[in-house]
Design a protein around this motif. Sequence first.
Motif, PDB file in Angstrom:
ATOM      1  N   LEU A  30      34.621   5.126  37.384  1.00  0.00           N
ATOM      2  CA  LEU A  30      35.565   4.157  38.199  1.00  0.00           C
ATOM      3  C   LEU A  30      35.495   3.000  37.547  1.00  0.00           C
ATOM      4  N   ASP A  31      34.204   2.355  37.149  1.00  0.00           N
ATOM      5  CA  ASP A  31      34.309   1.039  36.537  1.00  0.00           C
ATOM      6  C   ASP A  31      35.235   1.096  35.368  1.00  0.00           C
ATOM      7  N   GLY A  32      35.203   2.040  34.558  1.00  0.00           N
ATOM      8  CA  GLY A  32      36.056   1.980  33.440  1.00  0.00           C
ATOM      9  C   GLY A  32      37.580   1.941  33.839  1.00  0.00           C
ATOM     10  N   PHE A  33      37.998   2.510  34.862  1.00  0.00           N
ATOM     11  CA  PHE A  33      39.399   2.605  35.265  1.00  0.00           C
ATOM     12  C   PHE A  33      39.514   1.118  35.791  1.00  0.00           C
ATOM     13  N   LYS A  34      38.586   0.338  36.575  1.00  0.00           N
ATOM     14  CA  LYS A  34      38.959  -0.797  36.991  1.00  0.00           C
ATOM     15  C   LYS A  34      39.110  -2.034  35.878  1.00  0.00           C
ATOM     16  N   GLU A  35      38.041  -1.868  34.726  1.00  0.00           N
ATOM     17  CA  GLU A  35      38.210  -2.634  33.853  1.00  0.00           C
ATOM     18  C   GLU A  35      39.357  -2.525  32.874  1.00  0.00           C
ATOM     19  N   GLN A  36      39.735  -1.172  32.896  1.00  0.00           N
ATOM     20  CA  GLN A  36      41.014  -0.848  32.226  1.00  0.00           C
ATOM     21  C   GLN A  36      42.104  -1.549  32.865  1.00  0.00           C
ATOM     22  N   ILE A  37      42.071  -1.680  34.149  1.00  0.00           N
ATOM     23  CA  ILE A  37      43.459  -2.183  34.917  1.00  0.00           C
ATOM     24  C   ILE A  37      43.161  -3.808  34.475  1.00  0.00           C
ATOM     25  N   GLU A  38      42.186  -4.273  34.508  1.00  0.00           N
ATOM     26  CA  GLU A  38      41.882  -5.747  34.191  1.00  0.00           C
ATOM     27  C   GLU A  38      42.434  -6.203  32.851  1.00  0.00           C
ATOM     28  N   ILE A  39      41.788  -5.272  31.852  1.00  0.00           N
ATOM     29  CA  ILE A  39      42.216  -5.502  30.578  1.00  0.00           C
ATOM     30  C   ILE A  39      43.689  -5.568  30.258  1.00  0.00           C
ATOM     31  N   GLU A  40      44.442  -4.612  30.733  1.00  0.00           N
ATOM     32  CA  GLU A  40      45.780  -4.346  30.478  1.00  0.00           C
ATOM     33  C   GLU A  40      46.622  -5.352  31.218  1.00  0.00           C
ATOM     34  N   LYS A  41      46.078  -6.027  32.382  1.00  0.00           N
ATOM     35  CA  LYS A  41      46.990  -6.999  33.236  1.00  0.00           C
ATOM     36  C   LYS A  41      46.332  -8.392  32.609  1.00  0.00           C
ATOM     37  N   GLN A  82      44.978 -11.872  26.051  1.00  0.00           N
ATOM     38  CA  GLN A  82      44.610 -11.196  24.831  1.00  0.00           C
ATOM     39  C   GLN A  82      45.658 -10.754  23.914  1.00  0.00           C
ATOM     40  N   SER A  83      45.516 -10.364  22.919  1.00  0.00           N
ATOM     41  CA  SER A  83      46.251  -9.487  22.018  1.00  0.00           C
ATOM     42  C   SER A  83      46.273  -8.096  22.121  1.00  0.00           C
ATOM     43  N   VAL A  84      47.037  -7.496  21.557  1.00  0.00           N
ATOM     44  CA  VAL A  84      46.896  -5.892  21.778  1.00  0.00           C
ATOM     45  C   VAL A  84      45.549  -5.594  21.132  1.00  0.00           C
ATOM     46  N   GLU A  85      45.205  -5.969  19.807  1.00  0.00           N
ATOM     47  CA  GLU A  85      44.148  -5.655  19.110  1.00  0.00           C
ATOM     48  C   GLU A  85      42.776  -6.060  19.855  1.00  0.00           C
ATOM     49  N   ASP A  86      42.801  -7.358  20.454  1.00  0.00           N
ATOM     50  CA  ASP A  86      41.678  -7.579  21.490  1.00  0.00           C
ATOM     51  C   ASP A  86      41.540  -6.870  22.626  1.00  0.00           C
ATOM     52  N   LYS A  87      42.523  -6.384  22.976  1.00  0.00           N
ATOM     53  CA  LYS A  87      42.472  -5.525  24.252  1.00  0.00           C
ATOM     54  C   LYS A  87      41.635  -4.213  23.982  1.00  0.00           C
ATOM     55  N   LEU A  88      42.131  -3.761  22.806  1.00  0.00           N
ATOM     56  CA  LEU A  88      41.552  -2.359  22.262  1.00  0.00           C
ATOM     57  C   LEU A  88      40.118  -2.704  22.152  1.00  0.00           C
ATOM     58  N   LEU A  89      39.882  -3.891  21.739  1.00  0.00           N
ATOM     59  CA  LEU A  89      38.670  -4.281  21.215  1.00  0.00           C
ATOM     60  C   LEU A  89      37.679  -4.426  22.663  1.00  0.00           C
ATOM     61  N   SER A  90      38.209  -4.913  23.575  1.00  0.00           N
ATOM     62  CA  SER A  90      37.447  -5.068  24.855  1.00  0.00           C
ATOM     63  C   SER A  90      37.256  -3.736  25.422  1.00  0.00           C
ATOM     64  N   GLN A  91      38.322  -2.854  25.412  1.00  0.00           N
ATOM     65  CA  GLN A  91      37.980  -1.590  25.935  1.00  0.00           C
ATOM     66  C   GLN A  91      36.839  -1.000  25.257  1.00  0.00           C
ATOM     67  N   SER A  92      36.727  -0.859  23.939  1.00  0.00           N
ATOM     68  CA  SER A  92      35.805  -0.342  23.277  1.00  0.00           C
ATOM     69  C   SER A  92      34.464  -0.781  23.629  1.00  0.00           C
ATOM     70  N   ASN A  93      34.508  -2.244  23.622  1.00  0.00           N
ATOM     71  CA  ASN A  93      33.149  -2.943  23.913  1.00  0.00           C
ATOM     72  C   ASN A  93      32.462  -2.296  25.441  1.00  0.00           C
ATOM     73  N   PHE A  94      33.495  -2.448  26.337  1.00  0.00           N
ATOM     74  CA  PHE A  94      33.031  -1.910  27.603  1.00  0.00           C
ATOM     75  C   PHE A  94      32.589  -0.466  27.728  1.00  0.00           C
ATOM     76  N   SER A  95      33.338   0.277  27.010  1.00  0.00           N
ATOM     77  CA  SER A  95      33.062   1.777  26.746  1.00  0.00           C
ATOM     78  C   SER A  95      31.582   1.858  26.099  1.00  0.00           C
ATOM     79  N   LYS A  96      31.462   1.051  25.144  1.00  0.00           N
ATOM     80  CA  LYS A  96      30.097   1.167  24.338  1.00  0.00           C
ATOM     81  C   LYS A  96      29.080   0.540  25.355  1.00  0.00           C
TER      82      LYS A  96
END
Lengths: 728, 260
Positions: A167-178, A186-200
Amino acid sequence: MIKHTKYLLAFFISLSTLAGAQVSTHLECHGKIPAEFTTPSQEKAKIAIANDSILHDKFSLSRRQQREFFVQSSYAIDRLLKSGKVLFNDSISMYVNSVLDEILKNDKNLRQELRLYVVKSPYVNAFATGNGIIFINIGLLAQLENEAQLAFILCHEIAHYTNKHSLDGFKEQIEIEKGKGDYRAQSVEDKLLSQSNFSKMQELDADETGFNRYLKTGYAPLEADEVFFVLKFAHLPFDEIEFENNFIANKYYPLKDDVLLSELTPVSFDDEDDKYSTHPNISTRRMQLAPVLNANKKDGKEYLVSETQFKKLQKKARYEMTSLFLSSQRYASALYNAFLLEKIYPGNAENEIFKTEAMIGLSEYKNAYELDEVCTYYQDLEGQSQQLNHIVLRLTSLDMNIYAVYNAFAGLKKFENNKYLKKLCINAMVNLIADHNVNLFDFKKMVETPVDSTEDATEVKDEPKNKYDKLKSEATLKESKPYIFAFSEYIEDPLFVKLFQRATKRNLKKTEYLKLAQKDRDTSLNLQKIIMTQPYYIKVTNKSEEGFLIEKSEQAMLQVLDLLPEMAEATAVNLDMMTPLLMESDDVERFNDYSTIKEWLIETAYKDTLNIPSSHQPEIEAIMEKYGTRYVGYTSFFTLKHRKANQIIRSTILGGVMALATQVPATGVPFLLYGIARPSTTTYCLFSVYDMETNQKIKTFFYEYQMSDRKFVIKSTLFNSIFKLKKK
Amino acid sequence: MRGLFLLLTILATTCYSYTAQGQAPGYLGKKLFLNIDCDVAPNFSSLRSQMSLTRRLGLKPAIQLGYTVGTQTAITFRVSGTNYIYPLYNNYNTDNGSSPDLPYGEDLTNPDYRTFRKPLSANLYTSVMQYDFTVQFYDGSFIAPAGAYFELLMGLSVINTNFLDIDNKRLMIYSDLTNNKLLSPRIGMAHMRNMIVFDRLLLRYGYEFGFDFMGMWAFTAFSTNVASSFTNKNFLRYEGAMHNTAYTFFNFRVGIGIIN
């Protein structure tokens, strides 16, 4: 003539079947089918939303987002549950569940919330869902060394669930995307990096929480650290044993030097770059746990439930993984696994079957010049398996076929009563004869026995007396046909000769059969009965952000599920709808059949027309007999909704240009009208029929409609497809 | 006309007997369909149909009987008809003793209006019946008669032109009835969409382009001054044909039907 054709076809089919007395070793489900395997996703989502069972902090999400979360997660999980790849109540699942029981023996409530399933996938992976399902792949089980390691993996996955990472991952993804909060602009690359960091971050959290739980069990703490090594080298086979050339070659026809790799790439211990990865690299994970591990260097056990059962599990998982490699056409990996299996668990007929199936697969792909599809390029590998991949790559197509025949027959000699091996042997021989135009007289027995296998086996001691002796000398023969002594060991074996003769005859029949099969493809099947698997339906739109319309896709799929039997009835075809959605909890046997058919379908679809046995052939033979048909159908739909406004703007611009160019405004009108009238939805449908007897796709109907998927379109598609199959 | 019907009957029967054996599927095995259409024609020629709701939008009802001869092909026979009134811009009426057989001429002093040498009735009344043989080719993967299709039409227009005396509310019929008819070959094409509901009911919409050759020939005659040798009667017949061409040049079609 027609009568004759039918008999010929029936005769060849009866010969070409690969079924034998082999007992299936594939894992099968037992007991009652859990309800979550047979319930549609949308119903599950409704129940979950009504219960709010896992959405403890639901106020942080909007109502729409809550629904979206449930629908998305239900659908994704359901695709796996209904794929036929998930096992329940089989021996491996039972054991893995008993380890979970052991871990949670003091937390009964949590245990009740969790379900643990084993997935028939060769990839090293395990994952937990937000609604309390833990999936663990066969590939991972095959790599684990003891029960304690399994326990740590489970503790890690339990932590994902208890810490609500999904659930947290889902919420975070929404915030990153929006681009909300810290993620603003954030740029697209930064967004990917943010998602990756959160997952890690979540992975490290799961490691820590999981390890704390693991420490409370009686398992050895150090084994948790060992798990990281298992994961680090998960890309390697389950063991590293130097490949022996005589595993595929023989002393009469040894491997040439140029096919052998002189130096192997050593296994790298460097940390991989995890910048965009979902998981941190192993050193980071180990470093995080190191302080806790050092503080808790207490004794523990490697086994709390059962060592014997674990060893059985490990063995089964390794065999199953090899089988999965075969069914996914990873033949080189399967062959190296077969080598390892023979080394670790020698004297097993399954090893020979795997070896033969893999070699037939490789030789057929080599014959078709498509080896790269089933064999990883050796430079992309490291470790001992690199040698085998190099050999496979360098061998000529003819040599590969010869070795396939040699090994198939050698396997048969070890297990002479195994009918399946006999059929595989004939299969290998047919491929050799068909693709290389050789016959039994092209092979001879070597008179002189070589002193040493590494020396030249063709050394001739007696000088030839006359012209004919010279021509017939081994050296001359070998020069013209280097492979001539490849079957020296068996060329005078009556069984070898008999099988080769049978293969020669079958090859002639095969040629005839292929002509008939082609003719059959062009005409109808006079279909009486067919098994249809669960339809596949995808609805996509680019009109909104939603993209993939999950709920609508499932509704449409359920509609197809209703319409298929109706259309079959209208065309007087007996249709057996094989889907978990129509199964009762007692239908476990049917579920296993469904699972087998699904795997067989995927395998067959990839093989196309190559003459390679299916790794599920014995089970498929049984299914054919049980359901009284040799045909399996599969249908998939895809609808794409375009943005209408764009279309009208484009047409208006075009019309405007036309009007300006001709100075006649009316000439622009047709373009505008076309833009308005042109439908904004395209629907595609694929209806394929596979023949279980011949392991081939025999009919494919493709439909394309410039229209939305209205009911009459679906009905028309299904009716027409079945009608064409039925037509005499 | 009788010959045409005979030809169509033979053709339809042959197709039926051929395809019945060939097992052409049709939508859910249904092959025969009957449609009732209403063609809506934007009025390009300031004609006014008695069936129209407005002056600018003419209506042309049609009935069409079709049969699927292949998975994606159908043949049909279509009959449509309409009528319309064309004002002659004269205030004269028939009581002035005009004759249709007098030579046709134009008032050179007033080039905006075509007038008769002797005053004549005020309006033309033209009725048209169109008999078309059509072949439908279904788009993409649609199975006839469901879905989108392209239709080729070939047929005859029977154009019947008379005077309409608006002032006296009388339709003036020529004494020589056979001569005020024109038979015009026509071709056309249509792009349509058939939707099927409840597996039997057919709803459809689309558009049609049609060309009546007689009207085109008449137009050519008028524009090359050949018309100067016309009699009033000829002028009126060709005028009717010409306006019919414009009238039926483009239609929107909507309709309902049944399939069996």
